[in-house]
Design a protein around this motif. Structure first.
Motif, PDB file in Angstrom:
ATOM      1  N   SER A 589       0.754  -9.181 -32.326  1.00 33.65           N
ATOM      2  CA  SER A 589       1.940  -9.568 -32.816  1.00 33.65           C
ATOM      3  C   SER A 589       2.006  -9.944 -34.280  1.00 33.65           C
ATOM      4  CB  SER A 589       2.766 -10.631 -31.783  1.00 33.65           C
ATOM      5  OG  SER A 589       1.794 -11.686 -31.652  1.00 33.65           O
ATOM      6  N   LYS A 590       0.891 -10.827 -34.674  1.00 29.10           N
ATOM      7  CA  LYS A 590       0.787 -11.168 -35.962  1.00 29.10           C
ATOM      8  C   LYS A 590       0.640  -9.999 -36.946  1.00 29.10           C
ATOM      9  CE  LYS A 590      -0.918 -15.589 -34.465  1.00 29.10           C
ATOM     10  NZ  LYS A 590      -2.033 -16.443 -34.263  1.00 29.10           N
ATOM     11  N   GLY A 591       0.064  -8.944 -36.714  1.00 26.50           N
ATOM     12  CA  GLY A 591      -0.094  -7.921 -37.416  1.00 26.50           C
ATOM     13  C   GLY A 591      -1.602  -7.766 -38.159  1.00 26.50           C
ATOM     14  N   TYR A 592      -2.346  -8.585 -37.494  1.00 27.45           N
ATOM     15  CA  TYR A 592      -3.757  -8.736 -37.973  1.00 27.45           C
ATOM     16  C   TYR A 592      -4.533  -9.280 -36.899  1.00 27.45           C
ATOM     17  CZ  TYR A 592      -3.173 -13.796 -38.670  1.00 27.45           C
ATOM     18  OH  TYR A 592      -2.921 -15.254 -38.472  1.00 27.45           O
ATOM     19  N   VAL A 593      -5.938  -9.002 -36.783  1.00 25.95           N
ATOM     20  CA  VAL A 593      -6.752  -9.739 -35.957  1.00 25.95           C
ATOM     21  C   VAL A 593      -7.957 -10.164 -36.548  1.00 25.95           C
ATOM     22  CG1 VAL A 593      -6.021  -8.231 -34.066  1.00 25.95           C
ATOM     23  CG2 VAL A 593      -8.072  -7.404 -35.433  1.00 25.95           C
ATOM     24  N   ASP A 594      -8.643 -11.104 -36.234  1.00 26.70           N
ATOM     25  CA  ASP A 594      -9.805 -11.617 -36.676  1.00 26.70           C
ATOM     26  C   ASP A 594     -11.024 -10.895 -36.392  1.00 26.70           C
ATOM     27  OD1 ASP A 594      -8.614 -13.907 -37.923  1.00 26.70           O
ATOM     28  OD2 ASP A 594      -9.057 -15.128 -35.923  1.00 26.70           O
ATOM     29  N   GLN A 595     -11.740 -10.444 -37.356  1.00 26.14           N
ATOM     30  CA  GLN A 595     -12.706  -9.608 -37.213  1.00 26.14           C
ATOM     31  C   GLN A 595     -14.083 -10.066 -36.244  1.00 26.14           C
ATOM     32  OE1 GLN A 595     -14.746  -6.889 -40.486  1.00 26.14           O
ATOM     33  NE2 GLN A 595     -16.212  -8.549 -40.410  1.00 26.14           N
ATOM     34  N   SER A 641      -6.656  -3.011 -43.475  1.00 27.91           N
ATOM     35  CA  SER A 641      -6.739  -3.703 -44.942  1.00 27.91           C
ATOM     36  C   SER A 641      -7.111  -5.018 -44.928  1.00 27.91           C
ATOM     37  CB  SER A 641      -5.434  -3.648 -45.828  1.00 27.91           C
ATOM     38  OG  SER A 641      -4.438  -4.452 -45.140  1.00 27.91           O
ATOM     39  N   LEU A 642      -8.033  -5.482 -45.937  1.00 30.11           N
ATOM     40  CA  LEU A 642      -8.614  -6.800 -45.825  1.00 30.11           C
ATOM     41  C   LEU A 642      -7.646  -7.936 -46.347  1.00 30.11           C
ATOM     42  CD1 LEU A 642     -12.059  -5.520 -46.684  1.00 30.11           C
ATOM     43  CD2 LEU A 642     -11.366  -6.502 -44.587  1.00 30.11           C
ATOM     44  N   GLU A 643      -6.576  -7.502 -46.849  1.00 28.06           N
ATOM     45  CA  GLU A 643      -5.511  -8.508 -47.219  1.00 28.06           C
ATOM     46  C   GLU A 643      -4.315  -7.809 -46.872  1.00 28.06           C
ATOM     47  OE1 GLU A 643      -5.693  -6.984 -51.928  1.00 28.06           O
ATOM     48  OE2 GLU A 643      -6.549  -9.080 -51.476  1.00 28.06           O
ATOM     49  N   PRO A 644      -3.400  -9.028 -46.867  1.00 30.59           N
ATOM     50  CA  PRO A 644      -2.059  -8.603 -46.439  1.00 30.59           C
ATOM     51  C   PRO A 644      -1.175  -7.983 -47.629  1.00 30.59           C
ATOM     52  CG  PRO A 644      -2.219 -11.023 -46.634  1.00 30.59           C
ATOM     53  CD  PRO A 644      -3.591 -10.350 -46.683  1.00 30.59           C
ATOM     54  N   ARG A 645      -0.112  -7.439 -47.320  1.00 25.96           N
ATOM     55  CA  ARG A 645       0.811  -6.767 -48.450  1.00 25.96           C
ATOM     56  C   ARG A 645       1.880  -7.863 -48.563  1.00 25.96           C
ATOM     57  NH1 ARG A 645      -0.089  -1.395 -48.840  1.00 25.96           N
ATOM     58  NH2 ARG A 645       1.581  -1.729 -50.706  1.00 25.96           N
ATOM     59  N   ASN A 646       2.389  -7.823 -49.901  1.00 20.51           N
ATOM     60  CA  ASN A 646       3.442  -8.975 -50.206  1.00 20.51           C
ATOM     61  C   ASN A 646       2.680 -10.461 -50.235  1.00 20.51           C
ATOM     62  OD1 ASN A 646       5.355  -7.357 -50.871  1.00 20.51           O
ATOM     63  ND2 ASN A 646       6.288  -7.162 -48.726  1.00 20.51           N
ATOM     64  N   GLU A 647       1.330 -10.509 -50.527  1.00 26.53           N
ATOM     65  CA  GLU A 647       1.013 -11.953 -50.797  1.00 26.53           C
ATOM     66  C   GLU A 647       0.067 -12.041 -51.956  1.00 26.53           C
ATOM     67  OE1 GLU A 647      -2.135 -14.550 -48.010  1.00 26.53           O
ATOM     68  OE2 GLU A 647      -0.771 -13.339 -47.149  1.00 26.53           O
ATOM     69  N   ASP A 648       0.485 -13.249 -52.724  1.00 22.74           N
ATOM     70  CA  ASP A 648      -0.334 -13.425 -53.840  1.00 22.74           C
ATOM     71  C   ASP A 648      -1.904 -13.774 -53.579  1.00 22.74           C
ATOM     72  OD1 ASP A 648      -1.343 -14.127 -56.254  1.00 22.74           O
ATOM     73  OD2 ASP A 648      -0.055 -15.853 -56.510  1.00 22.74           O
ATOM     74  N   LEU A 673      -8.465  -8.674 -40.299  1.00 20.60           N
ATOM     75  CA  LEU A 673      -8.190  -7.117 -40.589  1.00 20.60           C
ATOM     76  C   LEU A 673      -6.563  -7.123 -40.112  1.00 20.60           C
ATOM     77  CD1 LEU A 673     -11.178  -5.706 -38.653  1.00 20.60           C
ATOM     78  CD2 LEU A 673     -11.120  -6.173 -40.783  1.00 20.60           C
ATOM     79  N   TYR A 674      -5.944  -6.590 -41.356  1.00 17.68           N
ATOM     80  CA  TYR A 674      -4.498  -6.367 -41.230  1.00 17.68           C
ATOM     81  C   TYR A 674      -4.326  -4.950 -40.867  1.00 17.68           C
ATOM     82  CZ  TYR A 674      -4.332 -10.922 -43.472  1.00 17.68           C
ATOM     83  OH  TYR A 674      -4.094 -12.420 -43.615  1.00 17.68           O
ATOM     84  N   LEU A 675      -3.345  -4.546 -39.966  1.00 20.60           N
ATOM     85  CA  LEU A 675      -3.313  -3.386 -39.573  1.00 20.60           C
ATOM     86  C   LEU A 675      -2.266  -2.584 -40.549  1.00 20.60           C
ATOM     87  CD1 LEU A 675      -1.893  -4.169 -36.068  1.00 20.60           C
ATOM     88  CD2 LEU A 675      -4.038  -3.320 -36.687  1.00 20.60           C
ATOM     89  N   ASN A 676      -2.391  -1.296 -40.703  1.00 19.32           N
ATOM     90  CA  ASN A 676      -1.706  -0.416 -41.501  1.00 19.32           C
ATOM     91  C   ASN A 676      -1.140   0.571 -40.654  1.00 19.32           C
ATOM     92  OD1 ASN A 676      -2.585  -1.599 -44.042  1.00 19.32           O
ATOM     93  ND2 ASN A 676      -4.242  -0.482 -44.487  1.00 19.32           N
ATOM     94  N   SER A 677       0.171   0.798 -41.107  1.00 14.09           N
ATOM     95  CA  SER A 677       0.985   1.757 -40.229  1.00 14.09           C
ATOM     96  C   SER A 677       0.370   3.236 -40.520  1.00 14.09           C
ATOM     97  CB  SER A 677       2.276   1.903 -40.518  1.00 14.09           C
ATOM     98  OG  SER A 677       2.563   2.323 -42.212  1.00 14.09           O
ATOM     99  N   LYS A 678      -0.491   3.476 -41.403  1.00 13.39           N
ATOM    100  CA  LYS A 678      -1.086   4.738 -41.855  1.00 13.39           C
ATOM    101  C   LYS A 678      -1.891   5.176 -40.821  1.00 13.39           C
ATOM    102  CE  LYS A 678      -0.256   4.609 -46.766  1.00 13.39           C
ATOM    103  NZ  LYS A 678      -0.986   4.818 -48.225  1.00 13.39           N
ATOM    104  N   GLY A 679      -2.846   4.097 -40.127  1.00 13.53           N
ATOM    105  CA  GLY A 679      -3.869   4.392 -39.252  1.00 13.53           C
ATOM    106  C   GLY A 679      -3.476   4.321 -37.820  1.00 13.53           C
TER     107      GLY A 679
END
Length: 827
Positions: A589-595, A641-648, A673-679
């Motif tokens: 639900s958060k869009g990412y998981v801890d490796q 991806s190893l970093e989220p989008r829209n984040e400095d 590990l941030y999920l990508n919709s492409k994958g």
């Protein structure tokens, strides 16, 4: 700001770089990126210098290269084997050195005459190098170890009779001496040079009737010839797929002037005529199964077998046997049986032989000559071999087409040095991670013999290393690739062009993983050829409005045979699939998981499936292999991806943040590990690969409630589980028809035995299953079921999560374009 600008430039170059360059080069490092920039864009020199300085500020990303050419000779991929090989390493490139079809290969004879040209095969087998094949039967009978075993057996029997008469003891002694001679007579090989040559000539006439080619690499042959000059016995260890395996092995070795081996064969093949023929071609017959109780008492049989093998090695014979024991029924490599290898390892350790060279061999068929194992996987008993069944099978084979057979010989390595590698000061080196340990078979010689724990670890490590190498270096045949795609990606069918594109993508994935592809040519021609070989019973072509559709027959019993060909590729993607299954069992639900959490889930799932696959070599760590698979999923398919989008992230490192704790020690923040919709599509595809196995294990665990308060015969228990799986398929609770399979059910029962849930009592051919006393209740079964069933949990938020990711990434695309325009203006 610099970090953000460099990231945008990296994404920009990755987006607009030429496709062919992306296929042949790696974009994993900034240096490679600069090279692409130099090749594909004309910039002023001052801009190039500024560009390089800008990227120098950013930390380098890990470099992951994709090998597009053939690696070094098979078996040279592991450092622990490289150091043990007495054969010089010689690289081979498929582009420079063509494969050879043994059926067409006739070396030039010494005298080129008209008769030699007319009878070329006859001339060839006549001029083959002749090797001595000494018979060791007499030496074995006179061996002191055998005599002591006869005395010990007779004394034990005499004590059991409670007799005091010396005549009774002498009678027992004579009876055991006669039994020893009979055991040896039934076991021995009568390898004959004349019979080898005659059979080779016959095979030259018969094999082209049903095979297009028997392909080997000439460098493999040269490697074996070089190894033969060491005068050390060679131990050939092929994967076992067909009864044709050992015939082809001897055929190839004989016609390339390599000494033919003695072949360990099951005593079920000791049938009239064919048993004698196999014996003359090098077969020696051993018991397929040994009763766990009687096997420990049958000292005489074990001694005869051990002594026969030791004397054969001492006499200079090569030996061939199958680590898997029997033929694989599923298409996947089986777990190794340790019996015969333990005998050879002990022979080297105790100095009976100076050393031996282990030669892993990979064999693959475009179409299996032995037919299929559908009956056995559906729970029906195996049909025993007989004279008439053999005649019938041969007649059927000669009137069919089975395509091509590929045989790959891996790098020979010294068993003596390998033992030292895995035995540092009597222990496995601490640098080797703890492996998934499996219990040895209780019906094999290894399980019944008295072998020290130290030697058991060595035998198990070497066996798993060999099976892993054989599986890794096994060439992918066209039927494997087509069946794999149809069964796992296009189960409902697809257009021919869609399958062509998918095959091309699969080939790139296989090359990236270092697999060898055993077919070349236009993809559409390859697909049509494979469909013709597999036949309409497995794959069908349909035309709809001038478009051709290709559909697999994904229903019982056909789907089981189709899965056999597909399963040759499943071990290659097994870890990727378990990562995907573990991922979808976690909270997304958060869009990412801890490796770290993902690795922990995946490791636990690997432990559940330890009887299905060997996930890493004994000299590797499972965690490193999982990390490598995750990296591949990031680089090749952008699943994470190893970093989220829209984040400095200007103040953050790409992979981790180094912070200070109270004791001023540096610790690493868990990688996200941030999920990508492409994958998404690739992750769902990977998840489907091993979900049939997870379903089988979960259903088998659920059926363990039948053992509460009672015991069941193995056949009855497995039959009940199969029927329950069929019921679930009809109800729609299970999705995959290939879940109706006996082998995974038996492997699941082995797992539950190791988990201390189930106990097995075996006597002769009867196996009774029952729950352990402390686990004999529904609650204990439910605990085990929940552990496995957790990985079947279907994500209900998949679509929502990936839709949100896609929307967010679309917004980022607009931002990227705007920032790229600003960057160009700035430059």
């Amino acid at each position: 700001m610099v970090d953000l600008v460099s990231k945008r430039m990296f994404d920009s170059f990755q987006k607009y770089a030429p496709t062919n360059a992306l296929c042949n080069e790696s974009l994993a490092s900034i240096e490679t990126l600069k090279r692409f920039s130099h090749e594909n864009r004309t910039r002023k020199k001052d801009f190039q210098n500024a560009h390089a300085n800008l990227f120098a500020i950013k930390e380098d990303l890990p470099q992951v290269a994709i090998e597009m050419q053939r690696k070094a000779c098979n078996g040279l991929t592991c450092y622990c084997i490289k150091s043990t090989s007495p054969v010089n390493e010689s690289r081979r490139e498929l582009t420079n050195l063509a494969l050879k079809n043994i059926l067409d290969y006739c070396p030039a004879t010494k005298k080129v005459t008209l008769m030699n040209r007319i009878f070329n095969h006859l001339a060839q087998v006549y001029e083959l190098k002749k090797y001595p094949y000494p018979q060791v039967e007499g030496t074995v009978v006179r061996d002191e170890r055998v005599k002591r075993a006869i005395d010990a057996t007779s004394l034990q029997q005499f004590q059991d009779t409670d007799g005091n008469d010396d005549d009774v003891y002498q009678g027992l002694l004579q009876r055991n001496t006669a039994r020893a001679k009979k055991l040896l007579h039934d076991m021995r090989s009568k390898l004959s040079d004349f019979l080898l040559r005659f059979t080779s000539w016959v095979l030259y006439k018969l094999l082209p009737c049903f095979l297009n080619a028997v392909v080997v690499h000439p460098q493999d042959v040269e490697m074996l010839q070089q190894a033969g000059k060491t005068n050390l016995p060679m131990i050939f260890l092929p994967l076992h797929r067909s009864h044709l395996d050992y015939i082809l092995m001897s055929f190839i070795l004989l016609n390339n002037d390599v000494k033919c081996p003695l072949v360990a064969s099951g005593d079920n093949l000791r049938i009239p005529f064919f048993g004698s023929l196999l014996r003359g071609l090098g077969a020696f017959f051993i018991k397929r199964r040994v009763d766990p109780i009687m096997g420990r008492k049958d000292l005489l049989y074990k001694t005869i077998l051990h002594t026969y093998m030791n004397e054969s090695l001492r006499a200079g014979h090569n030996i061939e046997f199958f680590l898997e024991g029997g033929r694989t029924r599923t298409g996947k490599p089986c777990m190794p049986k340790y019996g015969i290898l333990s005998v050879i390892v002990e022979a080297v350790i105790d100095g009976t032989v100076e050393d031996a060279l282990l030669v892993p061999v990979s064999i693959n068929y475009e179409k299996l000559v032995d037919g299929n194992f559908v009956r056995e996987q559906l729970g029906q008993p195996k049909e025993m071999e007989s004279f008439w069944s053999a005649i019938k099978a041969i007649w059927h084979v000669l009137n069919s087409n089975y395509g091509m057979i590929r045989v790959d010989f891996n790098q020979p390595f010294s068993l003596c040095k390998m033992i030292k590698t895995f035995n540092t000061n009597g222990r496995i080196p601490t640098t080797f991670n703890k492996q998934l340990k499996s219990n040895p078979s209780s019906t094999s010689l290894y399980g019944t013999d008295v072998v020290s724990d130290e030697h058991k670890s060595i035998v198990e490590s070497i066996s798993k290393h060999v099976i892993y190498d054989c599986s890794f270096t096994q060439a992918v045949m066209s039927t494997n690739a087509v069946a794999f795609l149809l069964l796992n990606k296009f189960r409902n069918g697809c257009k021919a062009q869609v399958l062509v594109d998918a095959l091309e993508e699969l080939k790139l994935d296989l090359i990236a993983k270092g697999k060898e592809i055993g077919f070349v040519g236009d993809n559409l021609d390859i697909i049509n050829y494979s469909i013709d070989l597999l036949g309409p019973g497995l794959v069908r072509k349909e035309k709809d409005k001038h478009e051709e559709y290709i559909r697999p027959v994904a229903m019982l019993p056909n789907v089981i045979e189709l899965s056999y060909y597909s399963n040759a590729l499943v071990p290659t993607f097994a870890l990727d699939s378990l990562i995907a299954i573990s991922l979808f069992a976690m909270d997304l639900s958060k869009g990412y998981v801890d490796q770290t959490d993902l690795i922990e889930h995946c490791t636990r799932l690997c432990d559940h499936l330890q009887y299905e696959f060997i996930f890493c070599k004994p000299c590797q760590t499972l965690e490193d292999n999982i990390l490598g698979a995750i990296d591949n999923m990031i680089q090749r398919h952008e699943c994470f991806s190893l970093e989220p989008r829209n984040e400095d992230t200007s103040s953050k490192r790409v992979y981790f943040n180094a912070d200070m704790d109270d004791d001023n020690d540096v610790y690493i923040r868990p990688v996200r590990l941030y999920l990508n919709s492409k994958g998404k599509d690739h992750l769902l595809f990977l998840r489907s690969l091993l979900m049939p196995l997870v379903d089988i294990y979960a259903v088998t665990a659920e059926c363990m409630t039948q053992l509460v308060g009672r015991n069941l015969h193995e056949r009855e228990l497995v039959g009940d589980i199969l029927e329950y799986i069929r019921t679930q398929l009809r109800a729609g609770s299970l999705q995959y028809q290939e879940s109706v399979s006996v082998d995974p059910i038996k492997n699941a029962l082995k797992l539950f035995q190791k988990m201390d849930l189930v106990e097995i009592h075996q006597e002769k051919k009867i196996r009774l299953y029952y729950l352990k006393d402390e686990q004999d209740n529904d609650e204990s079964v439910r605990v085990v079921y929940d552990k496995i069933n957790a990985y079947r949990r279907k994500q209900t938020l998949d679509d929502d999560i990936f839709d949100k990711l896609a929307t967010r990434e679309d917004e980022d695309e607009v931002d990227d374009e705007e920032e790229e325009e600003e960057l160009v203006e700035f430059a």
